[in-house]
Write an enzyme that holds these catalytic residues in place. Structure first.
Site, mmCIF file in Angstrom:
data_model
loop_
_atom_site.group_PDB
_atom_site.id
_atom_site.type_symbol
_atom_site.label_atom_id
_atom_site.label_comp_id
_atom_site.label_asym_id
_atom_site.label_seq_id
_atom_site.Cartn_x
_atom_site.Cartn_y
_atom_site.Cartn_z
ATOM 1 N N ALA A 61 0.906 -1.195 -0.070
ATOM 2 C CA ALA A 61 0.090 -0.006 -0.023
ATOM 3 C C ALA A 61 0.904 1.154 0.031
ATOM 4 O O ALA A 61 2.067 1.149 0.454
ATOM 5 C CB ALA A 61 -0.798 -0.194 1.303
ATOM 6 N N GLY A 100 0.501 -5.108 0.497
ATOM 7 C CA GLY A 100 -0.883 -5.081 -0.330
ATOM 8 C C GLY A 100 -0.190 -5.584 -1.655
ATOM 9 O O GLY A 100 -1.070 -6.235 -2.474
ATOM 10 N N GLU A 103 -0.699 -9.279 -1.245
ATOM 11 C CA GLU A 103 -2.489 -9.655 -1.269
ATOM 12 C C GLU A 103 -2.930 -9.582 -2.673
ATOM 13 O O GLU A 103 -3.926 -10.396 -2.714
ATOM 14 C CB GLU A 103 -2.834 -8.654 -0.199
ATOM 15 C CG GLU A 103 -2.438 -8.579 1.076
ATOM 16 C CD GLU A 103 -3.072 -7.503 2.160
ATOM 17 O OE1 GLU A 103 -2.424 -6.520 1.830
ATOM 18 O OE2 GLU A 103 -3.441 -7.759 3.316
ATOM 19 N N GLU A 123 3.813 -5.793 7.304
ATOM 20 C CA GLU A 123 2.744 -4.781 8.040
ATOM 21 C C GLU A 123 3.259 -4.436 9.316
ATOM 22 O O GLU A 123 3.028 -3.313 9.794
ATOM 23 C CB GLU A 123 1.370 -5.201 7.733
ATOM 24 C CG GLU A 123 0.983 -4.694 6.468
ATOM 25 C CD GLU A 123 1.127 -5.978 5.329
ATOM 26 O OE1 GLU A 123 2.003 -6.733 5.578
ATOM 27 O OE2 GLU A 123 0.530 -5.990 4.106
HETATM 28 C C1 3H9 Z 1 0.253 -2.353 3.212
HETATM 29 O O1 3H9 Z 1 0.767 -2.944 2.062
HETATM 30 C C2 3H9 Z 1 -0.897 -2.439 3.874
HETATM 31 C C3 3H9 Z 1 -1.821 -3.565 3.266
HETATM 32 O O2 3H9 Z 1 -1.736 -4.646 3.910
HETATM 33 C C4 3H9 Z 1 -3.230 -3.094 3.343
HETATM 34 C C5 3H9 Z 1 -3.699 -1.731 2.858
HETATM 35 C C6 3H9 Z 1 -5.437 -1.683 2.832
HETATM 36 N N1 3H9 Z 1 4.822 3.613 -0.002
HETATM 37 O O3 3H9 Z 1 13.485 1.582 0.346
HETATM 38 P P1 3H9 Z 1 13.666 2.244 -0.727
HETATM 39 C C7 3H9 Z 1 9.549 4.905 -1.243
HETATM 40 S S1 3H9 Z 1 1.632 -1.672 4.249
HETATM 41 C C8 3H9 Z 1 5.082 4.965 -0.114
HETATM 42 O O4 3H9 Z 1 15.098 3.494 -0.609
HETATM 43 P P2 3H9 Z 1 14.721 0.035 -2.036
HETATM 44 C C9 3H9 Z 1 10.515 5.410 -0.337
HETATM 45 O O5 3H9 Z 1 9.890 6.347 0.967
HETATM 46 C C10 3H9 Z 1 3.181 -1.574 3.292
HETATM 47 N N2 3H9 Z 1 6.252 4.782 -0.417
HETATM 48 O O6 3H9 Z 1 14.122 1.311 -2.071
HETATM 49 C C11 3H9 Z 1 11.568 5.751 -1.399
HETATM 50 O O7 3H9 Z 1 11.128 7.187 -1.484
HETATM 51 P P3 3H9 Z 1 12.200 8.191 -1.827
HETATM 52 C C12 3H9 Z 1 4.026 -2.731 3.116
HETATM 53 C C13 3H9 Z 1 7.345 3.985 -0.471
HETATM 54 O O8 3H9 Z 1 14.899 -0.150 -3.561
HETATM 55 C C14 3H9 Z 1 11.434 5.142 -2.300
HETATM 56 O O9 3H9 Z 1 10.218 4.555 -2.417
HETATM 57 N N3 3H9 Z 1 5.016 -2.651 2.323
HETATM 58 C C15 3H9 Z 1 6.939 2.866 0.113
HETATM 59 O O10 3H9 Z 1 15.870 0.233 -1.282
HETATM 60 C C16 3H9 Z 1 12.491 4.002 -2.378
HETATM 61 O O11 3H9 Z 1 12.450 3.087 -1.113
HETATM 62 C C17 3H9 Z 1 6.199 -2.169 3.003
HETATM 63 O O12 3H9 Z 1 6.384 -1.802 4.037
HETATM 64 C C18 3H9 Z 1 5.396 2.332 0.190
HETATM 65 N N4 3H9 Z 1 5.002 1.349 0.740
HETATM 66 O O13 3H9 Z 1 13.828 -1.016 -1.513
HETATM 67 C C19 3H9 Z 1 7.267 -2.074 1.971
HETATM 68 N N5 3H9 Z 1 7.800 1.825 -0.048
HETATM 69 O O14 3H9 Z 1 12.672 7.722 -3.376
HETATM 70 C C20 3H9 Z 1 8.337 -1.171 2.448
HETATM 71 C C21 3H9 Z 1 8.934 2.533 -0.344
HETATM 72 O O15 3H9 Z 1 11.008 9.395 -2.274
HETATM 73 N N6 3H9 Z 1 9.397 -0.576 1.222
HETATM 74 N N7 3H9 Z 1 8.594 3.765 -0.588
HETATM 75 O O16 3H9 Z 1 12.900 8.558 -0.943
HETATM 76 C C22 3H9 Z 1 10.534 -1.420 1.299
HETATM 77 O O17 3H9 Z 1 10.664 -2.345 1.924
HETATM 78 C C23 3H9 Z 1 11.460 -1.199 0.128
HETATM 79 O O18 3H9 Z 1 11.055 0.254 -0.360
HETATM 80 C C24 3H9 Z 1 11.788 -1.942 -0.999
HETATM 81 C C25 3H9 Z 1 12.630 -1.200 -1.956
HETATM 82 C C26 3H9 Z 1 12.134 -3.432 -0.758
HETATM 83 C C27 3H9 Z 1 10.320 -2.375 -1.774
#
Ligand code: 3H9
Length: 570
Positions: A61, A100, A103, A123
């Site tokens: 999400a 998400g 999901e 999450e």
């Molecule tokens: C969820 O899904 C809830 C659902 O179950 C239900 C909903 C109803 N959103 O980490 P990076 C941005 S909860 C918005 O350096 P990498 C981050 O801020 C979510 N922005 O990249 C950064 O921005 P900027 C569950 C996000 O390649 C840029 O992307 N998901 C999100 O080292 C790059 O990020 C997670 O918790 C997001 N969800 O790693 C996943 N994620 O460039 C969280 C990232 O402006 N994310 N950004 O500074 C990660 O673990 C890593 O970002 C990922 C990539 C492994 C994907």
């Protein structure tokens, strides 16, 4: 367009393109919602491949939407809609399918993943539970025990493990799009499996659930989400799908607005902002080879982390580094050492006194190539003074390695007044290569980490003088969620000024509750944080929170001293 539809014969390919990580913001949810309608209506489409552009599959999400009211189409409805589509959807996963994103993939009839992909439900790390059927579909897909592990730890699994547990149907190599299209075509030749929501689930008995609860509560140390996730999984295993989904959604929405979730989001964004601060604009110098000088176990840990980051590394043991202090019997000659040092792009002094004296650093600096970077420990002392005698000051950087082993997450970067912009940028690049969170300490001297520790320690000693026993203070801080109390965490590097002997607190002040003690010490940390900002030593208050969380065991789910103090003001 965040969603594009193309065709490969009778297979439609839906490509999501929503940089940087294909997060499921409103536009993407709407795009996928509309794609289902379009493709349901296309008579000649037999199956649909869902694939993503860029570095990853849908990573979850959009966390930036969490502070705002949910806007339709809601994610649980979208997952249902994909599952209920007239044609089977096949998720084609590269990078990470998280939250998400996973999901959505579970709403698809099949999942195909590249060998390098990872899948998970992180999450709980954001203080919430999966909110789009993650707790309800996962046990129906992989069984209850595996689902409990995935959801309550938040740890992702690699593709091969995901296949073994039933989370994906096939692991592929090479071109993902063609592999997924071929998979979809073959899958259409056989009867389709049941949609995940219609699959049976075997519920464990009450004793099993109780064992899980005890184990998770011990790990969670005050964190709410893992236990609430376990509740959701139990409902999912024991109740019908729709009822469990409603329970999960209510839990998700309640937690989303909680203090813990806000604190964890704060740390999430602070960690992501830290590696690329706006003021660091120079290009980093290339780093291919490094010499780590001394440092015992810490130095060896750092050398192995640098090797894992792809550098060729030589580790000089503390004994051998003694040659830098003057001629020695045994060990390498000064000439051999100079040759070794002269070859490296980066020389990191992990040793502390007596090896890392100013004279030693001076000699070492003289051995470095003119374009090499010399990183010296800021230690508990003044990194600027330490760095002064070195011949090329622009190439010198203070690096404060908080327990430099693979498992420790923080790298404090301490530029000297003479540090060049490319040297500073290289420090940040190094942190990224090591997978550590970098925090810059400003030009005022000292170190955020040491200042916070000294202040906490002083506030704790104050409580001892007022009659509390050190063990009482330590226990109160652990109860607050700290990994260790201030007296347990103290490594002996700072002077102690306790008036009363430890354990000899005078009775009469035992009226301070655990919460009072924690409030005193965290307020002291916040006050020191404000001083660090005023002096220009810390550049951002979120940096202080990162140091507190990663360097001092401050409970992540409380967001750090500055975040907590900010909430009290509001
Ligand atoms: C969820 O899904 C809830 C659902 O179950 C239900 C909903 C109803 N959103 O980490 P990076 C941005 S909860 C918005 O350096 P990498 C981050 O801020 C979510 N922005 O990249 C950064 O921005 P900027 C569950 C996000 O390649 C840029 O992307 N998901 C999100 O080292 C790059 O990020 C997670 O918790 C997001 N969800 O790693 C996943 N994620 O460039 C969280 C990232 O402006 N994310 N950004 O500074 C990660 O673990 C890593 O970002 C990922 C990539 C492994 C994907």
């Amino acid at each position: 367009m965040v969603v594009n539809i193309t065709r490969d014969g009778d297979i439609a390919v839906v490509t999501v393109d929503n940089p940087p990580v294909n997060a499921l913001g409103q536009a993407l949810r709407q795009g996928l919602w509309d794609a289902v309608a379009t493709l349901d209506a296309a008579a000649d489409v037999r199956a649909v491949v869902l694939i993503c552009a860029g570095r990853t599959f849908i990573a979850g999400a959009d966390v930036t939407e969490f502070g705002k009211p949910p806007v339709p189409p809601h994610l649980p409805d979208l997952v249902d809609r994909i599952e209920g589509a007239a044609k089977p959807w096949v998720a084609a996963i590269h990078g990470s399918a998280l939250g998400g994103g996973l999901e959505v993939a579970m709403g698809c009839r099949f999942r195909v993943a590249l060998e390098s992909a990872a899948l998970g439900l992180p999450e709980v790390g954001l203080g919430i539970v999966p909110g789009a059927s993650g707790t309800v579909r996962t046990p129906r897909l992989v069984g209850v025990a595996a689902a409990v592990d995935l959801v309550t730890t938040g740890r992702p699994v690699k593709a091969e493990r995901a296949r073994a547990m039933g989370l994906v149907d096939a692991v592929v190599t090479g071109d993902l799009r063609s592999a997924a299209v071929a998979f979809a075509r073959t899958a259409r030749e056989a009867p389709l499996p049941l949609p995940v929501s219609a699959r049976p689930v075997t519920a464990p008995d009450a004793v099993w659930w109780e064992d899980q609860r005890v184990a998770i509560a011990a790990r969670a140390k005050g964190e709410l989400a893992p236990l609430r996730a376990l509740d959701c999984l139990r409902v999912a295993a024991e109740r019908p799908f729709a009822e469990a989904l409603a329970h999960e959604r209510a839990t998700f929405l309640a937690l989303r607005g909680s203090d813990q979730a806000a604190a964890l989001r704060h740390i999430f964004f602070a960690e992501r902002a830290a590696p690329r601060p706006a003021h660091v604009t120079a290009a980093p110098r290339p780093l291919r080879s490094a010499v780590v000088v001394g440092g015992g176990v810490r130095g060896a840990g750092l050398a192995s982390a640098l090797r894992s980051a792809g550098l060729s590394v030589v580790l000089v043991a503390d004994d051998d580094a003694a040659v830098l202090r003057g001629p020695q019997t045994g060990g390498p000659s000064a000439g051999a050492m100079a040759e070794l040092i002269g070859d490296a792009d980066l020389v990191i002094v992990a040793a502390e006194a007596p090896v890392a004296t100013p004279a030693v650093l001076d000699r070492l600096g003289g051995m470095c190539r003119a374009d090499a970077i010399l990183a010296v420990p800021s230690g508990a002392g003044d990194p600027h003074r330490t760095a002064e005698p070195v011949p090329i000051p622009a190439r010198v950087l203070g690096l404060n390695l908080f327990g430099p082993t693979a498992g420790v997450a923080l790298l404090e970067i301490v530029p000297t007044p003479a540090t060049g912009p490319d040297t500073l940028a290289t420090g940040f690049a190094l942190a990224r290569a090591l997978g550590r969170t970098p925090v810059q300490t400003g030009l005022g001297g000292g170190s955020i980490g040491h200042r916070l520790r000294r202040r906490t320690r002083a506030a704790a000693e104050d409580l001892i003088r007022q009659g509390l026993a050190p063990a009482t203070v330590d226990a109160a801080m652990r109860a607050y969620g700290f990994a260790l109390g201030p007296f347990e965490a103290w490594d002996g590097s700072d002077p102690v000024h306790v008036g009363a002997m430890p354990g000899q607190g005078t009775p009469g002040r035992a009226d301070l509750s655990d919460a009072d003690i924690a409030a005193r010490l965290t307020a002291a940390m916040a006050e020191e944080g404000r001083a660090l900002l005023a002096e220009g030593i810390a550049l951002r208050s979120s940096d202080i929170d990162l140091v507190a969380v990663h360097g001092h065991g401050y409970p992540r789910w409380r967001g750090g001293p500055m975040f907590e103090a900010g909430r009290q003001v509001l």
